[in-house]
Design an enzyme around this catalytic site. Structure first.
Site, PDB file in Angstrom:
ATOM      1  CE  LYS A 142      -4.447  -1.844   1.534  1.00 51.84           C
ATOM      2  NZ  LYS A 142      -5.491  -1.880   2.761  1.00 51.84           N
ATOM      3  NE  ARG A 193      -7.363  -8.178   1.638  1.00 48.72           N
ATOM      4  CZ  ARG A 193      -7.054  -7.544   0.546  1.00 48.72           C
ATOM      5  NH1 ARG A 193      -6.010  -6.595   0.598  1.00 48.72           N
ATOM      6  NH2 ARG A 193      -7.782  -7.514  -0.502  1.00 48.72           N
TER       7      ARG A 193
HETATM    8  C1  7PJ Z   1      -8.004  -4.324   2.546  1.00 44.81           C
HETATM    9  C2  7PJ Z   1      -9.071  -5.164   2.289  1.00 44.81           C
HETATM   10  C3  7PJ Z   1      -7.471  -4.215   3.931  1.00 44.81           C
HETATM   11  C4  7PJ Z   1      -9.453  -5.849   4.573  1.00 44.81           C
HETATM   12  C5  7PJ Z   1      -8.329  -4.213   0.464  1.00 44.81           C
HETATM   13  C6  7PJ Z   1      -5.534  -3.456  -1.250  1.00 44.81           C
HETATM   14  C7  7PJ Z   1      -7.012  -2.728  -1.319  1.00 44.81           C
HETATM   15  N1  7PJ Z   1      -9.725  -6.001   3.067  1.00 44.81           N
HETATM   16  N2  7PJ Z   1      -9.690  -5.147   1.004  1.00 44.81           N
HETATM   17  N3  7PJ Z   1      -8.254  -5.070   5.053  1.00 44.81           N
HETATM   18  N4  7PJ Z   1      -7.694  -3.830   1.439  1.00 44.81           N
HETATM   19  N5  7PJ Z   1      -9.946  -6.506   5.548  1.00 44.81           N
HETATM   20  O1  7PJ Z   1      -5.278  -4.692  -0.992  1.00 44.81           O
HETATM   21  O2  7PJ Z   1      -4.832  -2.428  -1.377  1.00 44.81           O
HETATM   22  O3  7PJ Z   1      -7.021  -3.494   4.236  1.00 44.81           O
HETATM   23  S1  7PJ Z   1      -8.315  -3.725  -1.198  1.00 44.81           S
END
Ligand code: 7PJ
Length: 304
Positions: free
Chosen positions: A240, A274
């Site tokens: 990010k 994640r």
């Molecule tokens: C996140 C997400 C996060 C959760 C995305 C990206 C944007 N779900 N979905 N937490 N980010 N729970 O992956 O850069 O930070 S999409």
């Protein structure tokens, strides 16, 4: 004898997650499986179903504990995807990956996608909107899927327009998650199904707010009674801009920065991390866990 286990290092509550019950003796690695032609860091390379399947298989070989399937890019400024298009992207993947016997999460905020994903066999619903869309709670309440309730300030289209404003970002994120969890539980969702996420990058000042949230990650989780296990916290910082802003590299070159962030999150009690780069994250967390366990051995022998 002083109690060496303070609330701060209690293991998170196990997470009921569809066919699975996840436990958190170590942080679990959630692999990001984007099937969005406009996905910001994979450049749409996995837009095709076959490519997504191969990518999923590789993430499982690399040691992913959970797969997070997303059919709509939620990067700041991304256009919304119609429900039918999102369903066409995610449902066949869920059906196909069910036999892999790994927890399948679906990254969506649309109640209709939640419903159909659960019917197709998704074990978890990961909602960047924190189940605030009308109908979202109803879509998940009567299943036994896990939930990830994320904090977002504003909406994906506008959340990075202007500087997001907080007086106490950690306290405000926690108060938001407290309220969301209370509403879900009042609607009949078992506590054991709920995990939470401070939402790195979603309506936060790139450096000031995101790093405060990471530094105080455990304090972003909802309040629990004294001595009770905390809600599992998910941390998503992979590639990010909070990392890019410091290392000055484009998204695909932020792997080392992402690993550093993952280790920081693990150190602060993250239950699920994640990531795009599963193999590298699994390696980094093995080293982190070995240091943690060696430290525990010393603490135990000091007690004897
Ligand atoms: C996140 C997400 C996060 C959760 C995305 C990206 C944007 N779900 N979905 N937490 N980010 N729970 O992956 O850069 O930070 S999409």
């Amino acid at each position: 004898m002083p109690n060496l286990i303070s609330q701060g290092n209690l293991l998170p509550e196990p997470l009921q997650c569809g066919r699975f019950t996840l436990t958190f003796e170590r942080p679990l690695v959630m692999g990001i499986l984007n099937i969005t032609p406009d996905s910001f860091s994979d450049g749409g390379r996995y837009a095709e179903f076959g490519d997504a399947l191969r990518r999923a298989e590789q993430m499982l070989l690399d040691g992913a504990d959970i797969l997070d399937i997303g059919g709509e890019s939620t990067r700041p400024g991304a256009p919304p995807v119609p429900v039918d298009e999102e369903l066409a992207r995610v449902i066949p993947l869920i059906e196909q990956l069910r036999e892999a016997n790994v927890p399948l999460s679906v990254d969506t905020y649309k109640p209709e996608v939640m419903r159909q994903a659960i019917a197709a066999g998704a074990d978890m619903v990961n909602d960047i909107w924190g189940f605030r869309m009308p109908g979202a709670i109803d879509a998940v309440r009567s299943s036994n899927c896990g939930l990830c309730v994320m904090h977002m300030h504003g909406e994906p289209q506008t959340m990075q327009v202007g500087t997001p404003d907080y007086t106490d970002v950690v306290g405000e994120v926690r108060a938001f998650l407290d309220a969301r969890v209370a509403e879900l539980e009042a609607a009949g969702v078992a506590r054991a199904r709920i995990s939470v996420d401070p939402g790195f990058g979603f309506g936060k000042a790139v450096i000031e707010h995101n790093y405060a949230l990471l530094a105080h990650l455990a304090e972003t989780a909802p309040h629990v009674p004294q001595g009770a296990a905390p809600y599992p916290v998910l941390a998503g910082m992979s590639r990010k801009s909070m990392l890019g802003a410091l290392v000055n590299r484009p998204a695909p070159e932020r792997v080392a920065a992402s690993l550093a962030a993952a280790v920081c999150a693990a150190e602060r009690g993250a239950a699920i991390i994640r990531v795009h780069d599963v193999a590298q994250t699994v390696d980094a967390l093995k080293i982190w866990a070995a240091v943690r366990d060696a430290g525990r051995g010393e603490a135990a022998s000091a007690q004897n």
